[in-house]
Design a protein around this motif. Structure first.
Motif, PDB file in Angstrom:
ATOM      1  N   ARG A  94       1.876  -0.512 -35.309  1.00 39.36           N
ATOM      2  CA  ARG A  94       2.817   0.242 -34.175  1.00 39.36           C
ATOM      3  C   ARG A  94       2.487   1.448 -33.861  1.00 39.36           C
ATOM      4  NH1 ARG A  94       8.458   1.320 -32.698  1.00 39.36           N
ATOM      5  NH2 ARG A  94       9.151   1.024 -34.935  1.00 39.36           N
ATOM      6  N   GLY A 144       5.693   4.449 -29.100  1.00 39.20           N
ATOM      7  CA  GLY A 144       6.136   3.645 -27.894  1.00 39.20           C
ATOM      8  C   GLY A 144       5.610   2.393 -27.231  1.00 39.20           C
ATOM      9  N   GLU A 145       4.991   1.914 -28.466  1.00 39.93           N
ATOM     10  CA  GLU A 145       4.398   0.471 -28.372  1.00 39.93           C
ATOM     11  C   GLU A 145       4.870  -0.494 -28.945  1.00 39.93           C
ATOM     12  OE1 GLU A 145       1.873   2.093 -25.446  1.00 39.93           O
ATOM     13  OE2 GLU A 145       1.855   0.049 -26.165  1.00 39.93           O
ATOM     14  N   GLY A 146       4.618  -1.769 -28.834  1.00 40.73           N
ATOM     15  CA  GLY A 146       4.734  -2.845 -29.475  1.00 40.73           C
ATOM     16  C   GLY A 146       3.817  -3.060 -30.774  1.00 40.73           C
ATOM     17  N   LEU A 147       4.397  -3.905 -31.655  1.00 37.86           N
ATOM     18  CA  LEU A 147       3.333  -4.375 -32.732  1.00 37.86           C
ATOM     19  C   LEU A 147       2.174  -5.082 -32.309  1.00 37.86           C
ATOM     20  CD1 LEU A 147       6.337  -4.064 -34.247  1.00 37.86           C
ATOM     21  CD2 LEU A 147       5.015  -5.276 -36.149  1.00 37.86           C
TER      22      LEU A 147
END
Lengths: 114, 111
Positions: free
Chosen positions: A40, A43-46
């Protein structure tokens, strides 16, 4: 039950140094677990980094690699030379076939200093 | 484009208010998930849905309920939010045992 234990973070490494993040698993209800590393970024998803579904096999992606070791129930993540852009949180996970839920470790924050 | 979309990304609610977190996916995945993440605890599964109206409790379902009326949408509902439900919530989807795709998360603060 099924569980995943991984290196507690944060892990701080200098750029171009080697990295290992340990992961061990317990799969009491899954006969043939699939093993994953997710990452991750801020600011992002996994997102999936790599996966291995067969014991004894090695998975690799973006310079990272991990070997599925059934004897030691381990799936350690390694990289020979890290970059600052590798700074992120890494999650080890295990899953099974047939829609079985994926079990995640608690995540390891990696900080790579320039 | 394979995507899981969560709305809203940030939310502040007062204790006792109702909260609705929405999630959509464009991959026709059967299985969808709601997780929450708290520092030091990793991802904890709240609910899993195997298809429309086929939902099962995860590890920490208390205080939450879900709704899945269409395969591409999966909602998480908090009836009367509590301060200990302040967390980052992740929605995800997958097809059987293949890769799990995650949304970018919703940061919920309950004051």
């Amino acid at each position: 039950g099924d569980s995943v234990t991984q290196t507690e973070g944060p892990v701080t490494v200098s750029e171009s140094e080697s990295l290992i993040i340990n992961c061990t698993y317990s799969a009491t209800s899954i006969a043939y677990p699939n093993l994953f590393w997710y990452v991750r970024y801020p600011g992002e998803g996994l997102q999936l980094l790599l996966k291995v579904i067969t014991a004894g096999q090695k998975g690799s992606s973006r310079g990272f690699e991990a070997t599925y070791n059934k004897e030691t129930t381990s799936f350690h993540l390694q990289k020979a030379s890290v970059q600052e852009s590798d700074s992120a949180v890494y999650y080890c996970a295990l899953g099974g076939t047939g829609g079985y839920k994926v079990v995640f470790g608690s995540g390891t924050r990696l900080l790579v200093s320039p | 484009d394979m995507k899981v979309t969560q709305m809203p990304r940030y939310l502040i609610k007062r204790m006792g208010e109702n909260v609705l977190l929405e999630c959509g996916q464009d991959m026709s995945h059967e299985t969808m998930y709601w997780y929450r993440q708290d520092p030091g605890l990793g991802l904890q599964l709240i609910y899993i849905s195997y298809d429309v109206d086929s939902n099962s409790e995860g590890d920490i379902p208390k205080g939450y309920r879900v709704s899945r009326k269409k395969r591409e949408h999966f909602s998480l509902i908090l009836d009367s939010a509590k301060t200990n439900q302040t967390s980052v919530y992740f929605c995800a989807s997958s097809r059987q045992d293949t890769e799990v795709f995650f949304g970018k998360g919703t940061r919920l603060t309950v004051v």
